[in-house]
Design an enzyme around this catalytic site. Sequence first.
Site, PDB file in Angstrom:
ATOM      1  N   GLY A 149      40.545  37.014  39.893  1.00 23.93           N
ATOM      2  CA  GLY A 149      39.326  36.214  39.898  1.00 23.93           C
ATOM      3  C   GLY A 149      38.122  37.040  39.496  1.00 23.93           C
ATOM      4  CB  CYS A 150      34.917  36.046  37.948  1.00 23.10           C
ATOM      5  SG  CYS A 150      34.548  34.586  38.940  1.00 23.10           S
ATOM      6  CE1 TYR A 151      30.570  35.617  42.856  1.00 25.02           C
ATOM      7  CE2 TYR A 151      32.065  33.779  43.167  1.00 25.02           C
ATOM      8  CZ  TYR A 151      30.786  34.257  42.989  1.00 25.02           C
ATOM      9  OH  TYR A 151      29.721  33.394  42.959  1.00 25.02           O
ATOM     10  CB  ALA A 152      38.915  39.187  42.885  1.00 25.99           C
ATOM     11  CB  THR A 154      32.631  41.808  40.108  1.00 22.66           C
ATOM     12  OG1 THR A 154      32.895  40.892  39.033  1.00 22.66           O
ATOM     13  CG2 THR A 154      31.318  42.521  39.838  1.00 22.66           C
TER      14      THR A 154
END
Lengths: 352, 352, 352, 352
Positions: A149-152, A154
């Site tokens: 995932g994108c938040y993950a 980052t």
Amino acid sequence: MGTRVAVAGASGYAGGELLRLLAGHPDLEITAVSAGSSAGKPITSIHPNLVGHPAFDGVNFAATDAATLGEAELIFMALPHGESAKLADALPQARIVDLSADFRLGDAETWHKFYGADVAHAGRWAYGLPELPGAKENIRQARTVAAPGCYATTSILALAPLLAAGLAEPDDIVIVAASGTSGAGRSLRTDLLASEVMGSMSAYKVGGTHRHTPEIEQALSEASGLEVTLSFTPTLAPMPRGILATCTAKLTKAATASADPGQALRDALGAAYSTSPFVHLLPDGQWPATAAVYGSNGAHVQAAADLHAGRAVVISTTDNLGKGAAGQAVQLANLMLGLPETAGLTTHGVAP
Amino acid sequence: MGTRVAVAGASGYAGGELLRLLAGHPDLEITAVSAGSSAGKPITSIHPNLVGHPAFDGVNFAATDAATLGEAELIFMALPHGESAKLADALPQARIVDLSADFRLGDAETWHKFYGADVAHAGRWAYGLPELPGAKENIRQARTVAAPGCYATTSILALAPLLAAGLAEPDDIVIVAASGTSGAGRSLRTDLLASEVMGSMSAYKVGGTHRHTPEIEQALSEASGLEVTLSFTPTLAPMPRGILATCTAKLTKAATASADPGQALRDALGAAYSTSPFVHLLPDGQWPATAAVYGSNGAHVQAAADLHAGRAVVISTTDNLGKGAAGQAVQLANLMLGLPETAGLTTHGVAP
Amino acid sequence: MGTRVAVAGASGYAGGELLRLLAGHPDLEITAVSAGSSAGKPITSIHPNLVGHPAFDGVNFAATDAATLGEAELIFMALPHGESAKLADALPQARIVDLSADFRLGDAETWHKFYGADVAHAGRWAYGLPELPGAKENIRQARTVAAPGCYATTSILALAPLLAAGLAEPDDIVIVAASGTSGAGRSLRTDLLASEVMGSMSAYKVGGTHRHTPEIEQALSEASGLEVTLSFTPTLAPMPRGILATCTAKLTKAATASADPGQALRDALGAAYSTSPFVHLLPDGQWPATAAVYGSNGAHVQAAADLHAGRAVVISTTDNLGKGAAGQAVQLANLMLGLPETAGLTTHGVAP
Amino acid sequence: MGTRVAVAGASGYAGGELLRLLAGHPDLEITAVSAGSSAGKPITSIHPNLVGHPAFDGVNFAATDAATLGEAELIFMALPHGESAKLADALPQARIVDLSADFRLGDAETWHKFYGADVAHAGRWAYGLPELPGAKENIRQARTVAAPGCYATTSILALAPLLAAGLAEPDDIVIVAASGTSGAGRSLRTDLLASEVMGSMSAYKVGGTHRHTPEIEQALSEASGLEVTLSFTPTLAPMPRGILATCTAKLTKAATASADPGQALRDALGAAYSTSPFVHLLPDGQWPATAAVYGSNGAHVQAAADLHAGRAVVISTTDNLGKGAAGQAVQLANLMLGLPETAGLTTHGVAP
């Protein structure tokens, strides 16, 4: 002629970004572009930025089915959660990079807690964050890979090196991240209307309920061998793309005992990414801004030690559609296909 | 090893975009990066999006002088108006693409009216808008080329085909264009502060005083063989990049007499750009949006005939730093150096 | 106790702005707040900015019906086009300010051309632009008033004084206007998603097809006694509110013959609005920016004469939800009810 | 005739917002408007949103000196840090609301750590956060009041009730806040240019170095009687106004032992602000967005308990120029002058 690839779910934002990247990829050839409810519509009516390419001009989205997609040597799946697992079942031999959450979590109970009781836990694929220790070899040999995932992405890039180096405590991590709106997809929701978002920051999924929370915990626990617990709060920022994550963890005694704790944090990040083409520790004194990685597969990190509060603070940034989704998926395909890791990708954001 | 190129004035936005494009160009090699007041500063402190490239990491801006720059086979000059002419004098044999206005206008009186009495008229170089009829051959053979202004590029692409086809009257053209803020450069001006610009549209240089006005008139007059007069109003839009030009001209009798005047306009635009890799007539019913060309060298155009008002309306869009500045400069360099016109460039904008 | 007023269609952006203004109005009391599909939902769930007021906290939208609304002494109708006419039929004796287009156009043929054959032409009410000559008296005595469109208000304020003063020709006016997204309402449309709009300008309804076109022509023709024809192009700007209109018309011989044509234009505007509490000619040299009227009922205008092109250029700005909709509606109600014209309104925008 | 007030430092953003609020205040009369380097310039050339008011039209900024300002019964000082203390010395008998940091911190050592060794510690005035327990009476009786910082106001409002209620631990608080650009003032800095900010989130003053850190610790320690330590990270968001603070603290045993920890947090916030005209606990399930308080003196809060991470998470929002600066200053003046606390203020933001 390049390797034949297909994109399933290409009408969304991550799918559109995949098409844009593949259009400029020297070694990959697009052979199928499929969508769900947009099947039959012209590709360029939904992605006008793709006008001027033979694979898109005058071409309509195909329907997402295994027959059409199966012609490709590698399939990118940018489908809603739950649909990827079904399609993967029908493609038992294809190489697949999946951008959904379906194959990210190993624990069935956690899966159901965050994704509902209705969607069966599909199991787990190789976790596609190539910058984690040992991950690249694993990805190269996998037939199927789950893109994080994108938040993950980052958050993990910010914290994994500090945990591994014993500089950060694993049990009281606090992450607050701001995302651009494309992270929420092309959904017709009132809270995603321009009139509501422009000029406004807001919070959502507060209190540990965002689905990337267990994914970050799982990855950081595995990378560090420690049991990681964290508080994660996402916020929505008035920008189309970009994630800025503020990641804090308690400094360990080893960290506070070092001559220059801030430099120790920086050294750990610098060592972890010294050979990475995409993840960069910024020069001392420069703090990440999302614009610097806009449209790219780059990630920027920077750290400071707050001795008064006893916390390490790492700021990291990615483009949620780049390193947070489509860019990383292309990076994964490059590794799986034995291509140069950077083929068709850039680390230089479009700025200002 | 690629052809050696240098960028003078690389600390500004157009200069930074040149560096970003050159970093990804397969046939060009950056050998000098110079600045004025920023000489001596790290390149990546001003352009953090360029972190991660050997030509920039740990490298400082050189000072802008002929000795350093003269090593290159082609020099991009992204200097303030007036300074380009001086530097060009000191580089009498180099290939140069100049992004300033210094060599765009043929008429000395017009020059002084719009650029002041103080700055000497430097004469005129080949006008670097490759999509104008006959321009490409001219550019290929030129040693020095003047890249057009951003508003000029966007407006000329919209109107030249209609004038040439006898569909639009040349004597009462009205253009209103909106530009992102990077068009005004990296100047420290209160009216360019984020607090002032975000959420706000404003007008400036109203009443025919913007410097691109005579440039558009000159190019359209030369392309059509007619004497073109126009009203041009620029506005500042709350976005970092992008120009959207609304270009209207009276329909000629030939246009209104055609069976489908709107289609006649579209046909003229379609014919003019049918083989262009960068300029695209959108499918019928789709209107340009700046996001679709963000970060690219693309231009989108679309037209309608308003029979009630008797006017053709053409909407065109470019990225002011792309086709409006740095992208076009690279396109010009490609032509001058005999490289593929599209080398290092894309027509696909970063969207959403 | 103030005069009892109701808002029909209060879940939209114009309706929400009406509630905000009425909450701060010293002489009006809100007695009914109705909605269509949002009836039954808490008012503050849709308008969280209204939290903290007894008329809204814990109160749900009522359904839009004549019985509920009829209790009020004046009703604001912020309904979709076509629905206002129906509701008005059921309220034959109430004072009404209608924000839809239903009662703006006098000509049935024009109505059907722009609003479709399906919706019956409802006739015409007093046109509620108080700054037009003679309009205020007319509005004070009317039972029902049609509030003008947002683009119409902004454009008419710019041009009416020049036409009346014989400084601008009526037959080849060109208007290009940029609007914030709230002008399009709270509709769930992909092109209104934040991801699509932020960082992007786009055009729509090009070629004389926007519905405000005949409204502007009607009002300017009536105000000037001349037959006005114009080309109107709307564009969508990446901001929540605000209209910036660039209005150009050919200078008359009287204008070009004056000693200082630009000053003549300014003098006409200054005279027209010298006593207006809301419309202001900016000091010489200052050009309008939408932020300066954000959230207010103010309008700013400024003009220049372009003698080379032979055109007057007037820039005008309003908040499309303020003077372009809800603010103006409150101003109209003030006039109709014999209250001070400025009650509950401000001319000072929220800036920066 | 209202009470005579003056604004020193009125050319900045907080000063401009003060003028806007005072222009609409029923009980205050503006008698002096002063500036530093902008003295002598027209007020409306810097604040065009104030056009149309007799106190501003055609009026220039006065110079900031005690003689001019001393005529007023109350003086708002919106000056750079360090300058307020000097001016206050020259106005030994005037009522003053100071918006700088000069009189906020009680501890001289902390002052010098965060504000430099050069600027003498000026001592401490009554701390002007009226919603803190007991604060209002203190403010009413004070001659001079220090208005809190914008981040401080937003963070303290979120956390003080939880600490006071024994629901949150004081020793490992983590706050991450996003601010609009006007919080940084009207400074001509490259990082505040629209081109740099739009579409970009960035971090700054990371690692406990932001000056509001000790102010928050001081206020929370005093309000709770506990020793509060916290990690504070500010980020810059692409919007002109607004602060969104994510405030997390460890849940106490009392909190986790309660039947519904999340509701316990909400109850504490609800009780603290039940009679406040400006601070509002949102309905359950609604999370704060900065737009809802845009241009107002309102603050919104909402909380959740994350039992997995063991943390309370409170989201709070204010307009940094409203409740975070000028609005709060007017609220303080109202209290000091015995006027209604809400005079001239609203809690309803301009949205969308």
